[in-house]
Design an enzyme around this catalytic site. Structure first.
Site, PDB file in Angstrom:
ATOM      1  N   HIS A 170      97.344 -16.296 -32.921  1.00 20.26           N
ATOM      2  CA  HIS A 170      98.083 -17.596 -33.063  1.00 20.26           C
ATOM      3  C   HIS A 170      98.681 -18.952 -34.440  1.00 20.26           C
ATOM      4  O   HIS A 170      98.651 -20.053 -34.171  1.00 20.26           O
ATOM      5  CB  HIS A 170      97.894 -18.865 -31.619  1.00 20.26           C
ATOM      6  CG  HIS A 170      97.994 -17.946 -30.707  1.00 20.26           C
ATOM      7  ND1 HIS A 170      98.537 -18.245 -29.598  1.00 20.26           N
ATOM      8  CD2 HIS A 170      98.887 -16.584 -30.375  1.00 20.26           C
ATOM      9  CE1 HIS A 170      98.680 -17.536 -28.363  1.00 20.26           C
ATOM     10  NE2 HIS A 170      99.260 -17.346 -29.152  1.00 20.26           N
ATOM     11  N   GLU A 181      92.179 -19.442 -28.579  1.00 18.32           N
ATOM     12  CA  GLU A 181      92.062 -20.925 -28.310  1.00 18.32           C
ATOM     13  C   GLU A 181      90.625 -21.082 -28.422  1.00 18.32           C
ATOM     14  O   GLU A 181      89.723 -20.922 -27.237  1.00 18.32           O
ATOM     15  CB  GLU A 181      93.162 -21.087 -27.338  1.00 18.32           C
ATOM     16  CG  GLU A 181      94.477 -20.905 -27.542  1.00 18.32           C
ATOM     17  CD  GLU A 181      95.006 -20.648 -26.226  1.00 18.32           C
ATOM     18  OE1 GLU A 181      96.001 -21.714 -25.596  1.00 18.32           O
ATOM     19  OE2 GLU A 181      94.528 -19.721 -25.796  1.00 18.32           O
ATOM     20  N   ASP A 236     100.434 -23.183 -30.679  1.00 16.94           N
ATOM     21  CA  ASP A 236     101.286 -23.720 -29.266  1.00 16.94           C
ATOM     22  C   ASP A 236     100.115 -25.237 -30.023  1.00 16.94           C
ATOM     23  O   ASP A 236     100.051 -26.037 -28.574  1.00 16.94           O
ATOM     24  CB  ASP A 236     100.260 -22.943 -28.445  1.00 16.94           C
ATOM     25  CG  ASP A 236      98.961 -22.881 -28.764  1.00 16.94           C
ATOM     26  OD1 ASP A 236      98.044 -22.290 -29.408  1.00 16.94           O
ATOM     27  OD2 ASP A 236      98.142 -21.723 -27.713  1.00 16.94           O
ATOM     28  N   ASP A 250      89.842 -18.856 -25.681  1.00 19.11           N
ATOM     29  CA  ASP A 250      90.479 -17.539 -24.814  1.00 19.11           C
ATOM     30  C   ASP A 250      90.158 -16.645 -25.991  1.00 19.11           C
ATOM     31  O   ASP A 250      90.519 -16.800 -27.584  1.00 19.11           O
ATOM     32  CB  ASP A 250      92.458 -17.975 -24.910  1.00 19.11           C
ATOM     33  CG  ASP A 250      92.696 -16.764 -24.772  1.00 19.11           C
ATOM     34  OD1 ASP A 250      92.463 -15.577 -24.174  1.00 19.11           O
ATOM     35  OD2 ASP A 250      93.826 -16.679 -24.805  1.00 19.11           O
ATOM     36  N   GLU A 288      88.458 -16.569 -20.916  1.00 13.34           N
ATOM     37  CA  GLU A 288      89.497 -15.483 -20.751  1.00 13.34           C
ATOM     38  C   GLU A 288      89.729 -14.295 -22.033  1.00 13.34           C
ATOM     39  O   GLU A 288      89.320 -14.008 -23.000  1.00 13.34           O
ATOM     40  CB  GLU A 288      90.769 -15.720 -20.852  1.00 13.34           C
ATOM     41  CG  GLU A 288      92.073 -15.613 -21.202  1.00 13.34           C
ATOM     42  CD  GLU A 288      93.469 -16.722 -21.661  1.00 13.34           C
ATOM     43  OE1 GLU A 288      92.792 -18.214 -21.398  1.00 13.34           O
ATOM     44  OE2 GLU A 288      94.188 -15.871 -21.655  1.00 13.34           O
ATOM     45  N   ASP A 302      94.319 -11.991 -19.065  1.00  6.96           N
ATOM     46  CA  ASP A 302      95.437 -11.731 -19.601  1.00  6.96           C
ATOM     47  C   ASP A 302      96.007 -10.855 -19.753  1.00  6.96           C
ATOM     48  O   ASP A 302      96.837 -10.067 -19.174  1.00  6.96           O
ATOM     49  CB  ASP A 302      95.432 -13.363 -20.286  1.00  6.96           C
ATOM     50  CG  ASP A 302      96.675 -13.360 -21.121  1.00  6.96           C
ATOM     51  OD1 ASP A 302      97.570 -13.049 -20.672  1.00  6.96           O
ATOM     52  OD2 ASP A 302      96.476 -14.230 -22.739  1.00  6.96           O
ATOM     53  N   LYS A 359     102.234 -15.565 -16.491  1.00  9.04           N
ATOM     54  CA  LYS A 359     102.940 -15.513 -17.809  1.00  9.04           C
ATOM     55  C   LYS A 359     104.393 -15.233 -16.694  1.00  9.04           C
ATOM     56  O   LYS A 359     103.870 -13.956 -16.634  1.00  9.04           O
ATOM     57  CB  LYS A 359     102.931 -14.647 -18.813  1.00  9.04           C
ATOM     58  CG  LYS A 359     101.437 -15.336 -19.748  1.00  9.04           C
ATOM     59  CD  LYS A 359     100.814 -14.573 -20.262  1.00  9.04           C
ATOM     60  CE  LYS A 359      99.751 -14.976 -22.023  1.00  9.04           C
ATOM     61  NZ  LYS A 359      99.789 -14.188 -22.241  1.00  9.04           N
ATOM     62  N   SER A 405     100.636 -20.622 -16.810  1.00 11.82           N
ATOM     63  CA  SER A 405     100.436 -19.651 -18.212  1.00 11.82           C
ATOM     64  C   SER A 405     101.291 -20.163 -19.210  1.00 11.82           C
ATOM     65  O   SER A 405     102.711 -19.786 -19.052  1.00 11.82           O
ATOM     66  CB  SER A 405      99.493 -18.892 -18.802  1.00 11.82           C
ATOM     67  OG  SER A 405      99.832 -18.327 -20.654  1.00 11.82           O
ATOM     68  N   ARG A 407     104.098 -19.865 -23.438  1.00  9.05           N
ATOM     69  CA  ARG A 407     103.190 -18.274 -23.982  1.00  9.05           C
ATOM     70  C   ARG A 407     103.792 -19.121 -25.125  1.00  9.05           C
ATOM     71  O   ARG A 407     103.839 -20.421 -25.748  1.00  9.05           O
ATOM     72  CB  ARG A 407     104.311 -18.129 -23.823  1.00  9.05           C
ATOM     73  CG  ARG A 407     105.523 -16.771 -23.098  1.00  9.05           C
ATOM     74  CD  ARG A 407     104.184 -15.746 -22.510  1.00  9.05           C
ATOM     75  NE  ARG A 407     102.948 -15.065 -22.615  1.00  9.05           N
ATOM     76  CZ  ARG A 407     103.407 -13.603 -23.192  1.00  9.05           C
ATOM     77  NH1 ARG A 407     104.317 -13.265 -22.432  1.00  9.05           N
ATOM     78  NH2 ARG A 407     102.832 -13.147 -24.443  1.00  9.05           N
TER      79      ARG A 407
HETATM   80  P1  PGA Z   1     100.839 -15.289 -25.348  1.00  8.97           P
HETATM   81  O1  PGA Z   1      99.508 -16.260 -25.430  1.00  8.97           O
HETATM   82  O2  PGA Z   1     101.977 -16.457 -25.387  1.00  8.97           O
HETATM   83  O3  PGA Z   1     101.180 -15.393 -27.762  1.00  8.97           O
HETATM   84  O4  PGA Z   1     100.959 -14.335 -25.510  1.00  8.97           O
HETATM   85  C1  PGA Z   1      98.774 -17.094 -24.996  1.00  8.97           C
HETATM   86  C2  PGA Z   1      97.767 -16.548 -24.001  1.00  8.97           C
HETATM   87  O5  PGA Z   1      96.730 -15.811 -25.051  1.00  8.97           O
HETATM   88  O6  PGA Z   1      96.926 -16.331 -23.289  1.00  8.97           O
HETATM   89 ZN    ZN Z   2      95.552 -15.534 -23.449  1.00 11.51          ZN
END
Ligand code: PGA
Ligand code: ZN
Length: 436
Positions: free
Chosen positions: A155, A164, A207, A249, A298, A323, A348, A375, A377
């Protein structure tokens, strides 16, 4: 009844095409759009993209849009928007494939969410209330937000391996207070980073998390600690020390090579000496949980490293969130429940494709006494559906990115509105974050 369904291509927070739907009933027009992640993975539902490299580098969604305008529309016009289950089933039947690759999960999801909004309007109740009804009732609970403070992994363009570092304002009394704590800490962190790395350290990731170039200074055995120390310094400046907990995460699938984990996977000056075994990763996590107020980790291991994640979860040191391990896939969730591989689901919704299926997997997780994290994205839109979903399903936790950037705040700000609307009856999950 549903009168008309009209889709179009819009752009998400990354500037990549996604699907938006306007669904009309006698009550008006209801709009929804689909988010998109860094990678969709092989167990999740399929995001349909055009693949024509000459247009949007292959990322166009005109086929998905056409599928809505020509096929889905025909199948669901005339249906009662209150009957979410039947609308979702009609789309699943029309698609006929296991992963929704024919119509596209992006097409199906946007329609499913728009229909859910129309259903709420039909009943003249708030969206979260309609969602609670669809799931069999229950209390409306405001979730603890997991604010991304530092971004790394896929990210961000820094050297930090993990995706994260988040804070959970579990000591707040209300959601709005949690929001304030998140915002203040974020801005203190900005100052801390600016002092140590210069203003460019405050560039943000996908994000909205700050993305300083974590350098793995010699005093740290791993780069995670450098990031965590920055967050701890920011927390101490806010005065909220015991009210904020930390969640991370790891997204370890992104840096698993064979059976080893490469903590330098993004570094151009790779020493080649920072490969850790699963056992060594466990030692790192143990030390981190001892030294920092980390309550949730995570994806601590690769998505196929079931043995290590089972072992780690069994230690009971912190909550273990699945995840990439689960990809919101019911079969993977079932296996993880059986094998005690983790104890919380990161949901997700776009990996499933319909609101009905999202409600079903939340029930599965809840029956297993797992936690549930609704969650975002990394590629998001200004759609705020996740806020209502988290309140309606009383999941107790939402992860919607940093307390900054419009597409992230679309969700958090909606939670502020919901809390205001519920008024005295509103309860913020706070210290009960793990068992909402
Ligand atoms: P992603 O990341 O939407 O890029 O998959 C979200 C996460 O890892 O929690
Ligand atoms: Zn994740």
């Amino acid at each position: 009844a549903i009168i008309r369904v009209k889709a179009r291509q819009i752009l998400d927070s990354r500037g990549i095409p996604t699907v938006e739907v306007d669904l009309y009933t006698n009550k008006g027009m209801f709009r929804a759009s689909a988010p998109s992640g860094a990678h969709s993975g092989m167990y999740g539902a399929i995001e349909l993209r055009d693949g024509d490299k000459a247009t949007y580098l292959g990322n166009g969604v005109s086929k998905a849009v056409r599928n809505i305008n020509e096929k889905i529309s025909e199948a669901i016009v005339g249906m009662d928007p209150i009957l979410q289950n039947q609308i979702d089933q009609a789309m699943i039947d029309l698609d006929k494939t296991e992963k929704k690759g024919e119509l596209g999960a992006n097409a199906i999801l946007a329609v499913s969410i728009a229909a859910c909004r129309a259903g709420a309007a039909e009943k003249e109740v708030p969206l979260y209330k309609h969602i609670a009804d669809l799931s069999g009732g229950g209390n409306h609970v405001l979730p603890v937000p997991a604010f991304t403070l530092i971004s790394g992994g896929k990210h961000a363009g820094n050297n930090l391996a993990i995706r994260e570092i988040m804070i959970l304002p579990v000591g707040a009394q209300r959601f709005e207070e949690a929001m304030q704590m998140g915002s203040e800490t974020y801005h203190h962190l900005k100052a801390v980073i600016s002092e140590k790395y210069g203003a460019h350290g405050c560039n943000v990731g996908e994000d909205g998390g700050l993305a300083p170039d974590i350098t793995r200074h010699w005093v740290y055995f791993c780069s995670f600690k450098e990031g965590l120390d920055l967050v701890m310094e920011a927390i101490s400046r806010t005065g909220y020390t015991n009210k904020l907990k930390i969640a991370i995460d790891i997204a370890a699938t992104d840096f698993c090579i064979g059976s080893k984990y490469d903590l330098d996977f993004k570094s151009p000056k790779k020493s080649g000496q920072n490969f850790k075994s699963g056992e060594e990763m466990i030692e790192i996590y143990k030390e981190l949980c001892k030294d920092y107020p980390i309550v949730s980790i995570e994806d601590p291991f690769d998505k196929e490293d079931w043995e290590q994640v089972k072992h780690f979860s069994g230690l009971g040191i912190c909550q273990v969130v699945g995840d990439d391990l689960l990809m919101s896939n019911p079969k993977r969730i079932e296996r993880a429940i059986q094998e005690h591989a983790c104890n919380a689901l990161l949901l997700k919704v776009n990996q499933l494709g319909t609101v009905t299926e999202a409600i079903e997997v939340v029930k599965m997780a809840r029956d297993a006494k797992w936690g549930v994290v609704i969650s975002q994205r990394s590629g998001e839109t200004d759609d705020s559906f996740l806020a209502d979903l988290s309140v309606g399903l009383a999941t107790g936790r939402i992860k919607a990115g940093a307390p900054c950037r419009g597409e992230r705040l679309a969700k958090y700000n909606q939670l502020i509105r919901i809390e205001e609307e519920i008024g005295d009856q509103a309860s913020y999950v706070g210290q009960n974050w793990r068992h909402a």
